[in-house]
Design a protein around this motif. Structure first.
Motif, PDB file in Angstrom:
ATOM      1  N   ARG A  29       1.010  -1.168  -0.048  1.00 18.31           N
ATOM      2  CA  ARG A  29      -0.013   0.126  -0.126  1.00 18.31           C
ATOM      3  C   ARG A  29       0.991   1.163  -0.115  1.00 18.31           C
ATOM      4  O   ARG A  29       1.770   1.331   0.830  1.00 18.31           O
ATOM      5  CB  ARG A  29      -0.906   0.135   1.187  1.00 18.31           C
ATOM      6  CG  ARG A  29      -1.970   1.224   1.133  1.00 18.31           C
ATOM      7  CD  ARG A  29      -2.895   1.213   2.315  1.00 18.31           C
ATOM      8  NE  ARG A  29      -3.583  -0.209   2.098  1.00 18.31           N
ATOM      9  CZ  ARG A  29      -4.670  -0.270   1.601  1.00 18.31           C
ATOM     10  NH1 ARG A  29      -5.470   0.756   1.026  1.00 18.31           N
ATOM     11  NH2 ARG A  29      -5.517  -1.210   1.513  1.00 18.31           N
ATOM     12  N   LEU A  30       0.688   2.001  -0.847  1.00 12.45           N
ATOM     13  CA  LEU A  30       1.378   3.489  -1.014  1.00 12.45           C
ATOM     14  C   LEU A  30       0.713   4.673  -0.347  1.00 12.45           C
ATOM     15  O   LEU A  30      -0.370   4.676  -0.526  1.00 12.45           O
ATOM     16  CB  LEU A  30       1.693   3.792  -2.445  1.00 12.45           C
ATOM     17  CG  LEU A  30       2.295   5.049  -2.749  1.00 12.45           C
ATOM     18  CD1 LEU A  30       3.757   5.147  -2.270  1.00 12.45           C
ATOM     19  CD2 LEU A  30       2.275   5.375  -4.219  1.00 12.45           C
ATOM     20  N   ASP A  31       1.446   5.184   0.392  1.00 15.77           N
ATOM     21  CA  ASP A  31       1.023   6.491   1.107  1.00 15.77           C
ATOM     22  C   ASP A  31       1.706   7.607   0.235  1.00 15.77           C
ATOM     23  O   ASP A  31       2.987   7.742   0.281  1.00 15.77           O
ATOM     24  CB  ASP A  31       1.203   6.557   2.508  1.00 15.77           C
ATOM     25  CG  ASP A  31       0.757   7.841   3.396  1.00 15.77           C
ATOM     26  OD1 ASP A  31       0.735   8.651   2.434  1.00 15.77           O
ATOM     27  OD2 ASP A  31       0.497   7.734   4.592  1.00 15.77           O
ATOM     28  N   ALA A  32       0.807   7.785  -0.738  1.00 15.66           N
ATOM     29  CA  ALA A  32       1.684   8.936  -1.609  1.00 15.66           C
ATOM     30  C   ALA A  32       2.053  10.290  -0.925  1.00 15.66           C
ATOM     31  O   ALA A  32       3.097  10.941  -1.135  1.00 15.66           O
ATOM     32  CB  ALA A  32       0.704   9.280  -2.797  1.00 15.66           C
ATOM     33  N   GLU A  33       1.350  10.697   0.209  1.00 17.83           N
ATOM     34  CA  GLU A  33       1.614  11.959   0.991  1.00 17.83           C
ATOM     35  C   GLU A  33       2.947  11.865   1.716  1.00 17.83           C
ATOM     36  O   GLU A  33       3.937  12.853   1.747  1.00 17.83           O
ATOM     37  CB  GLU A  33       0.715  12.267   1.688  1.00 17.83           C
ATOM     38  CG  GLU A  33      -0.485  12.879   0.988  1.00 17.83           C
ATOM     39  CD  GLU A  33      -0.279  14.092   0.069  1.00 17.83           C
ATOM     40  OE1 GLU A  33       0.499  15.058   0.582  1.00 17.83           O
ATOM     41  OE2 GLU A  33      -0.525  14.122  -0.797  1.00 17.83           O
ATOM     42  N   ARG A  34       3.243  10.620   2.336  1.00 16.80           N
ATOM     43  CA  ARG A  34       4.481  10.452   3.113  1.00 16.80           C
ATOM     44  C   ARG A  34       5.633   9.572   2.359  1.00 16.80           C
ATOM     45  O   ARG A  34       6.617   9.557   2.625  1.00 16.80           O
ATOM     46  CB  ARG A  34       4.169   9.539   4.088  1.00 16.80           C
ATOM     47  CG  ARG A  34       3.277  10.674   5.157  1.00 16.80           C
ATOM     48  CD  ARG A  34       3.165   9.749   6.660  1.00 16.80           C
ATOM     49  NE  ARG A  34       2.417   8.382   6.635  1.00 16.80           N
ATOM     50  CZ  ARG A  34       2.622   7.515   7.215  1.00 16.80           C
ATOM     51  NH1 ARG A  34       3.312   7.908   8.625  1.00 16.80           N
ATOM     52  NH2 ARG A  34       2.201   6.197   7.255  1.00 16.80           N
ATOM     53  N   GLY A  35       5.078   9.010   1.256  1.00 16.17           N
ATOM     54  CA  GLY A  35       6.104   8.332   0.302  1.00 16.17           C
ATOM     55  C   GLY A  35       6.371   6.926   0.992  1.00 16.17           C
ATOM     56  O   GLY A  35       7.526   6.561   0.885  1.00 16.17           O
ATOM     57  N   THR A  36       5.500   6.313   1.673  1.00 17.54           N
ATOM     58  CA  THR A  36       5.904   5.069   2.465  1.00 17.54           C
ATOM     59  C   THR A  36       5.066   3.739   1.944  1.00 17.54           C
ATOM     60  O   THR A  36       4.037   4.139   1.223  1.00 17.54           O
ATOM     61  CB  THR A  36       5.606   5.149   3.959  1.00 17.54           C
ATOM     62  OG1 THR A  36       4.140   5.689   3.930  1.00 17.54           O
ATOM     63  CG2 THR A  36       6.490   6.283   4.675  1.00 17.54           C
ATOM     64  N   LEU A  37       5.631   2.806   2.213  1.00 15.65           N
ATOM     65  CA  LEU A  37       5.085   1.458   1.717  1.00 15.65           C
ATOM     66  C   LEU A  37       4.796   0.663   2.690  1.00 15.65           C
ATOM     67  O   LEU A  37       5.548   0.473   3.782  1.00 15.65           O
ATOM     68  CB  LEU A  37       5.876   0.779   0.681  1.00 15.65           C
ATOM     69  CG  LEU A  37       6.203   1.499  -0.660  1.00 15.65           C
ATOM     70  CD1 LEU A  37       7.531   0.648  -1.333  1.00 15.65           C
ATOM     71  CD2 LEU A  37       5.248   1.725  -1.667  1.00 15.65           C
ATOM     72  N   THR A  38       3.553  -0.169   3.003  1.00 14.13           N
ATOM     73  CA  THR A  38       3.350  -1.188   3.940  1.00 14.13           C
ATOM     74  C   THR A  38       2.644  -2.063   3.172  1.00 14.13           C
ATOM     75  O   THR A  38       2.098  -2.062   2.202  1.00 14.13           O
ATOM     76  CB  THR A  38       2.268  -0.385   4.873  1.00 14.13           C
ATOM     77  OG1 THR A  38       1.199  -0.208   4.301  1.00 14.13           O
ATOM     78  CG2 THR A  38       3.028   0.449   5.868  1.00 14.13           C
ATOM     79  N   PRO A  39       3.041  -3.414   3.567  1.00 18.48           N
ATOM     80  CA  PRO A  39       2.614  -4.688   2.836  1.00 18.48           C
ATOM     81  C   PRO A  39       1.075  -4.542   2.957  1.00 18.48           C
ATOM     82  O   PRO A  39       0.275  -4.404   4.047  1.00 18.48           O
ATOM     83  CB  PRO A  39       3.016  -5.883   3.903  1.00 18.48           C
ATOM     84  CG  PRO A  39       4.364  -5.229   4.486  1.00 18.48           C
ATOM     85  CD  PRO A  39       4.180  -3.862   4.675  1.00 18.48           C
ATOM     86  N   ALA A  40       0.488  -5.160   1.709  1.00 12.98           N
ATOM     87  CA  ALA A  40      -1.203  -5.125   1.655  1.00 12.98           C
ATOM     88  C   ALA A  40      -1.642  -6.413   2.515  1.00 12.98           C
ATOM     89  O   ALA A  40      -0.651  -7.138   3.317  1.00 12.98           O
ATOM     90  CB  ALA A  40      -1.549  -5.204   0.057  1.00 12.98           C
ATOM     91  N   ALA A  41      -2.870  -6.509   2.850  1.00 14.09           N
ATOM     92  CA  ALA A  41      -3.364  -7.636   3.631  1.00 14.09           C
ATOM     93  C   ALA A  41      -2.965  -8.937   3.064  1.00 14.09           C
ATOM     94  O   ALA A  41      -2.726  -9.903   3.845  1.00 14.09           O
ATOM     95  CB  ALA A  41      -4.987  -7.442   3.564  1.00 14.09           C
ATOM     96  N   THR A  42      -3.101  -8.872   1.723  1.00 18.03           N
ATOM     97  CA  THR A  42      -2.538  -9.881   0.971  1.00 18.03           C
ATOM     98  C   THR A  42      -1.099  -9.535   0.178  1.00 18.03           C
ATOM     99  O   THR A  42      -1.193  -9.006  -0.613  1.00 18.03           O
ATOM    100  CB  THR A  42      -3.393 -10.650  -0.072  1.00 18.03           C
ATOM    101  OG1 THR A  42      -4.548 -10.926   0.548  1.00 18.03           O
ATOM    102  CG2 THR A  42      -2.915 -11.947  -0.784  1.00 18.03           C
ATOM    103  N   PRO A  43      -0.196  -9.793   1.065  1.00 16.22           N
ATOM    104  CA  PRO A  43       1.159  -9.239   0.879  1.00 16.22           C
ATOM    105  C   PRO A  43       2.039  -9.840  -0.559  1.00 16.22           C
ATOM    106  O   PRO A  43       2.799  -9.000  -1.028  1.00 16.22           O
ATOM    107  CB  PRO A  43       2.072  -9.492   2.029  1.00 16.22           C
ATOM    108  CG  PRO A  43       1.734 -10.672   2.619  1.00 16.22           C
ATOM    109  CD  PRO A  43       0.003 -10.817   2.341  1.00 16.22           C
TER     110      PRO A  43
END
Length: 393
Positions: A209-223
């Motif tokens: 999952r991309l947080d475009a405002e912060r430029g961060t990535l977190t694994p999706a629920a199904t990664p």
């Protein structure tokens, strides 16, 4: 046999009159290369119309070396700000074991590229990058290092520090190519909410999952989505409606269709088909994949068989039906590019030092032979930059 309709890169030396260029009306094509004895970086071409005995056909006019840069393997463009970004596929940058990413601004008078800056890619061997829809983030796939990184893009196009870096872990079955993770492609979902990373070494497509405002990535629920052992997922392309994603598998010479859930980023495998003719027994690996803007056709390049595999896409199921193989007029088609209208294709033939221009039949997606080839050393990637008159502000 293809014959050079237009002179190649080397023909436009100091004594040649520079071709005219208008940013308002001319489409530019930038080509990333592997640098060495023959290549110095990114080369520029102007897309124009040539008048032949067969009538008016699309053609490329060389504008020469656009910018010196070390092995700018893959390129991305910002059409509004007239920027070009390059992943420098190197393993040492400023004395550290990492590659780099470079930013350039397009010179409106010449189409050449003005260097802005270079920063670390967050790992060695960056081979692919993608600019997100906000223009604030570059997602980079580091092949040698097996990692994914995000770089901040400033308002002026200059690159800032890493805002995210994820190290992939694991391996798969191929003893030479899958002994470790090898991130090979970064693709943004059509709604810009997820980044999908093809890792050839893991036989996985990782979903963040991309947080475009912060430029961060977190694994999706199904990664991640898993490919068959030894498949070697290389690149991914979405159908324009975002309902299906297609992964080309380098080692197995196949394409896998996935249904895509835009809400969760989940990929569900539908089917896998070969990119090669049933009777072919030679050595071949795949490289690039693209879906026609109409959503009706899909192409995948075969290196060794030296063709583009053409498929029809079922509108409902997303499944692929093989409809033939297009001759590309060269050896090792590492990449090919379709223009936004789906009327023109350019294939970059790495081992032939050529690019070939094709016209696309809108009825069946097949390539219409034009007999045009231009010289460019060790081409790896080509991107279109449309004229400013056609870009929404």
């Amino acid at each position: 046999m293809l014959t050079p309709l237009l002179a190649g890169v080397a023909a436009h030396g100091a004594d040649s009159a520079a071709p005219t260029y208008s940013p308002a009306t001319d489409t530019l094509v930038y080509v990333g290369t592997y640098t060495g004895p023959k290549s110095k970086g990114i080369y520029a071409f102007k897309l124009t119309t040539a008048h032949t005995a067969a009538g008016a056909v699309p053609a490329l006019v060389p504008l020469g070396l656009a910018a010196e840069s070390p092995s700018p393997a893959f390129l991305a463009v910002d059409t509004k700000r007239r920027l070009v970004f390059a992943s420098n596929e190197i393993d040492n940058f400023n004395g550290e074991r990492t590659g780099s990413v470079s930013a350039f601004a397009v010179d409106p008078a010449t189409g050449k590229l003005n260097f802005l800056n270079s920063v670390s890619s967050g790992g060695p061997g960056p081979c692919h990058l993608a600019l997100d829809a906000t223009g604030k983030n570059l997602v980079v796939a580091n092949y040698s290092g097996g990692s994914t990184a995000v770089l901040r893009v400033g308002a002026d196009g200059r690159l800032g520090a890493l805002t995210a870096r994820i190290q992939h872990v694991g391996k798969s079955v191929h003893p030479q190519r899958q002994e470790a993770p090898h991130a090979h492609c970064a693709t943004l979902a059509p709604d810009n909410r997820f980044a999908l990373i093809c890792d050839l070494g893991l036989d996985q497509v990782l979903v963040y999952r991309l947080d475009a405002e912060r430029g961060t990535l977190t694994p999706a629920a199904t990664p991640f989505a898993r490919l068959a052992p030894g498949a070697g997922p290389r690149h991914l392309a979405f159908r324009p409606d975002g309902k299906f994603a297609y992964v080309i598998n380098e080692l197995a010479s196949t394409v896998t269709t996935f249904a895509y859930d835009a809400a969760s980023g989940r990929l569900t495998e539908v089917a896998t088909v070969s990119t090669l003719p049933a009777a072919y027994a030679g050595k071949s690996t795949t490289a690039e994949i693209a879906v026609h803007p109409s959503g009706k056709f899909l192409y995948g390049s075969n290196r060794g068989h030296d063709t583009l595999a053409l498929f029809a896409i079922d509108a409902t199921s997303g499944r692929l039906t093989a409809t033939g193989h297009e001759e590309i007029g060269g050896k090792i088609p590492r990449h090919f590019a379709l223009d936004a209208a789906g009327k023109i294709a350019i294939t970059e033939n790495q081992n032939s030092d050529t690019m070939v221009v094709h016209r696309i039949d809108p009825a069946n997606g097949k390539f219409l032979p034009l007999g045009q080839s231009v010289a460019v050393p060790s081409p790896v990637c080509a991107v279109f930059l449309p004229p400013t008159a056609g870009v929404a502000r």
